[in-house]
Design an enzyme around this catalytic site. Structure first.
Site, PDB file in Angstrom:
ATOM      1  N   VAL A 147     159.591  32.571  67.116  1.00  0.00           N
ATOM      2  CA  VAL A 147     158.710  31.629  67.225  1.00  0.00           C
ATOM      3  C   VAL A 147     159.450  30.352  67.851  1.00  0.00           C
ATOM      4  O   VAL A 147     158.765  29.728  68.792  1.00  0.00           O
ATOM      5  CB  VAL A 147     157.834  31.427  65.945  1.00  0.00           C
ATOM      6  CG1 VAL A 147     157.036  30.128  65.961  1.00  0.00           C
ATOM      7  CG2 VAL A 147     157.164  32.766  65.395  1.00  0.00           C
ATOM      8  N   CYS A 148     160.490  30.097  67.058  1.00  0.00           N
ATOM      9  CA  CYS A 148     161.125  28.883  67.623  1.00  0.00           C
ATOM     10  C   CYS A 148     161.615  29.053  69.046  1.00  0.00           C
ATOM     11  O   CYS A 148     161.745  27.974  69.964  1.00  0.00           O
ATOM     12  CB  CYS A 148     162.325  28.625  66.834  1.00  0.00           C
ATOM     13  SG  CYS A 148     162.254  28.342  64.979  1.00  0.00           S
ATOM     14  N   THR A 149     162.011  30.118  69.464  1.00  0.00           N
ATOM     15  CA  THR A 149     162.407  30.251  70.943  1.00  0.00           C
ATOM     16  C   THR A 149     161.070  30.031  71.721  1.00  0.00           C
ATOM     17  O   THR A 149     161.263  29.199  72.832  1.00  0.00           O
ATOM     18  CB  THR A 149     162.851  31.789  71.293  1.00  0.00           C
ATOM     19  OG1 THR A 149     164.027  31.955  70.209  1.00  0.00           O
ATOM     20  CG2 THR A 149     163.195  31.953  72.610  1.00  0.00           C
TER      21      THR A 149
END
Length: 211
Positions: free
Chosen positions: A44-46
């Protein structure tokens, strides 16, 4: 102690993917967004950091600098940035803080023990030129941010900082706004010469004044 809207954003010095920074110096006289991520190499952070990089020009138009926080070290950040650039077809040029000692995470209350004892939750702070906190949004680790909403709120904050207006539900840049109760109805024509509507005595609207 938790930070609240209107509190001074704590200053800090930190090592980042672009070298050491002083947070206040980094922000200068403009607006800032500080947002945290549970860890590097997370899916998700990517996508979120990739989306932030893609919106570089949108943030620049709003005189806003962005700064990410993760508890991982710089060398890991640099490797992760390569992955972000590759998978999201972008170029990450903003700094990612290496908050290994959780200094920033603790200053900004980004560790929520009931969610995780070690990782930051997905918090986002908008900070004004006066270094005061204007917005706090906190998401669970499983839910990616809506960057359309981040830009929408930033537009609203910057507009309402200059004019005696508020923005209604689902407002988007360019739409009518609400005249605040602090402005007497008799004063509206002089203050807002584009015209106004009185829907109720407490609900007065006017075209967005800076358009």
């Amino acid at each position: 102690m938790s930070l609240r809207l209107g509190d001074a954003a704590p200053n800090f010095k930190a090592n980042t993917s672009l070298g050491e920074i002083d947070f206040y110096d980094f922000l200068g006289e403009g607006w800032g967004i500080l947002f945290s991520h549970p860890a590097d190499f997370t899916p998700v952070c990517t996508t979120e950091l990739g989306r932030t990089a893609q919106l570089k020009d949108e943030f620049a138009k709003r005189n806003t600098k962005v700064l990410a926080v993760s508890v991982d070290p710089v060398d890991k950040h640099l490797s992760w940035i390569n992955d972000i650039n590759e998978t999201q077809q972008t170029d990450v040029t903003f700094p990612i803080i290496a908050d290994e000692n959780r200094t920033v995470a603790n200053l900004y209350d980004m560790i929520h023990p009931n969610a995780s004892e070690t990782f930051t939750v997905r918090s986002l702070f908008i900070i004004g030129p006066d270094k005061k906190i204007k917005l706090i949004i906190t998401y669970p680790a499983s839910t990616g941010r809506n960057f359309v909403e981040v830009l929408r709120v930033l537009d609203s904050l910057q507009l309402t900082a200059k004019y005696s207006v508020a923005t209604p539900a689902d407002w988007k840049d360019g739409e009518d706004v609400i005249v605040t109760a602090a402005v007497p109805t008799a004063d509206i024509p002089a203050r807002f010469p584009k015209g106004h509507k009185i829907i109720k005595p407490y609900l007065r609207t006017t075209p967005q004044p800076n358009k």
